[in-house]
Scaffold this motif. Structure first.
Motif, PDB file in Angstrom:
ATOM      1  N   LEU A  56     -28.215  -6.796  -3.785  1.00  0.00           N
ATOM      2  CA  LEU A  56     -26.780  -7.097  -3.851  1.00  0.00           C
ATOM      3  C   LEU A  56     -26.499  -8.549  -3.456  1.00  0.00           C
ATOM      4  N   ILE A 111     -27.423 -10.791  -6.437  1.00  0.00           N
ATOM      5  CA  ILE A 111     -26.389 -10.713  -7.482  1.00  0.00           C
ATOM      6  C   ILE A 111     -25.144 -11.492  -7.076  1.00  0.00           C
ATOM      7  N   ARG A 112     -24.727 -11.354  -5.829  1.00  0.00           N
ATOM      8  CA  ARG A 112     -23.530 -12.050  -5.356  1.00  0.00           C
ATOM      9  C   ARG A 112     -23.711 -13.563  -5.380  1.00  0.00           C
ATOM     10  N   ALA A 154     -23.813 -14.899  -8.894  1.00  0.00           N
ATOM     11  CA  ALA A 154     -22.461 -14.919  -9.469  1.00  0.00           C
ATOM     12  C   ALA A 154     -21.677 -16.121  -8.963  1.00  0.00           C
TER      13      ALA A 154
END
Length: 305
Positions: A23, A26-27, A30
């Motif tokens: 996670l 991914i964060r 992004a």
């Protein structure tokens, strides 16, 4: 004391660290892609909020942040990219540390998540203070709850990394290895720490021998279902009593049973007379009354008892 023993009440802490790392990657990716696409323009809504807020627009740290974004956008972009990729790197290290059980590879991710938790909490509080003057109450409550849930989730992820650090330190300890072996993924059954010289065979009870009174062994076998329940012997220390005790005698019963033998009559009354003659009425009042009472008591005894 471990912070937690499972992640999200279902996964193991080891799997939880891997999920947190994924996670985080991914964060941060992004954030990096958005910054690549829009540049510092992505911060314009936040800058406008600070510029038009009467409470925060004149703060020193606010003016410094705004001037930094306006004067050195390339430096701000490069610094944010550097922080993002550093966060991605520590997330990859944490995945490796969780798989290979290397606790020092997990500690950087715990520090990074804790720092992100503090920053996002501070930013959420400041934004809610400013937005309360611009939006209605219902939308403000929704945004506050969503932000609080996200902040709690980030803090929970940081605690997961700390818990994994504690667990790895536990399974690598000498005490754990002595009890469960060197492989934490395949722990051995608990072994006794007593020397073999002091080990003695367990005392085996004779199951139906009442003389075998090893109470500790009986308790152990009873828990295993190997020892039958038996009633303990009862020893009476009270005197034996009749099942139906006789009631106390009344005064008239005692009078009827009194034969008068303990009374010493006057010798002058019957010195020249025989006992039977006295009973027939010749001067033997005491003897005659005692004999009548005795006969009456014998006749009536079966009525009383």
């Amino acid at each position: 004391m471990l912070l937690m023993e499972s992640y999200m009440c279902y996964c193991s802490v080891r799997l939880g660290v891997i999920i947190v790392s994924v996670l985080t990657i991914i964060r941060e990716l992004a954030h990096s892609i958005t910054l690549f696409a829009l540049g510092v323009k992505v911060f314009e809504p936040i800058i406008d909020l600070f510029e038009h807020d009467a409470e925060y627009k004149d703060r020193k740290w606010v003016r410094k942040y705004i001037s930094w974004c306006e004067n050195d956008p390339e430096l701000v972009t490069a610094l944010i990219h550097l922080v993002s990729y550093a966060h991605v790197s520590v997330a990859l290290l944490s995945i490796y540390g969780a798989i290979k059980l290397r606790k020092w590879f997990i500690l950087p991710l715990a520090f990074g998540e804790l720092t992100y938790f503090i920053n996002i909490t501070f930013l959420h509080i400041v934004l809610m203070i400013m937005l309360k003057k611009l939006i209605n109450l219902g939308l403000l409550i929704i945004l506050t709850l969503l932000g609080c849930f996200y902040i709690l989730f980030v803090g929970y992820n940081a605690c997961t990394c700390v818990a994994m650090f504690q667990i790895i330190g536990l399974v690598k300890s000498d005490r754990y290895r002595e009890l469960y072996g060197d492989d934490p993924f395949q722990p051995l059954a608990m072994r006794s720490t007593r020397p073999k010289d002091f080990e003695q065979p367990l005392h085996v009870l004779r199951m139906h021998d009442m003389q075998d009174t090893n109470v500790d062994e009986e308790k152990r076998l009873s828990k295993l279902g190997l020892w039958p329940r038996r009633q303990p012997p009862v020893v009476s220390v009270l005197p034996v009593q009749a099942a139906y005790p006789q009631p106390p005698l009344k005064w008239w019963q005692q009078q009827a049973l009194a034969t008068g033998d303990d009374l010493q009559p006057d010798p002058a009354v019957y010195r020249n007379w025989h006992t039977k003659e006295l009973l027939n009425g010749v001067g033997g009042d005491v003897q005659r009354k005692s004999e009548l009472n005795r006969r009456y008591a014998e006749n009536q005894m079966h009525r009383w008892y």
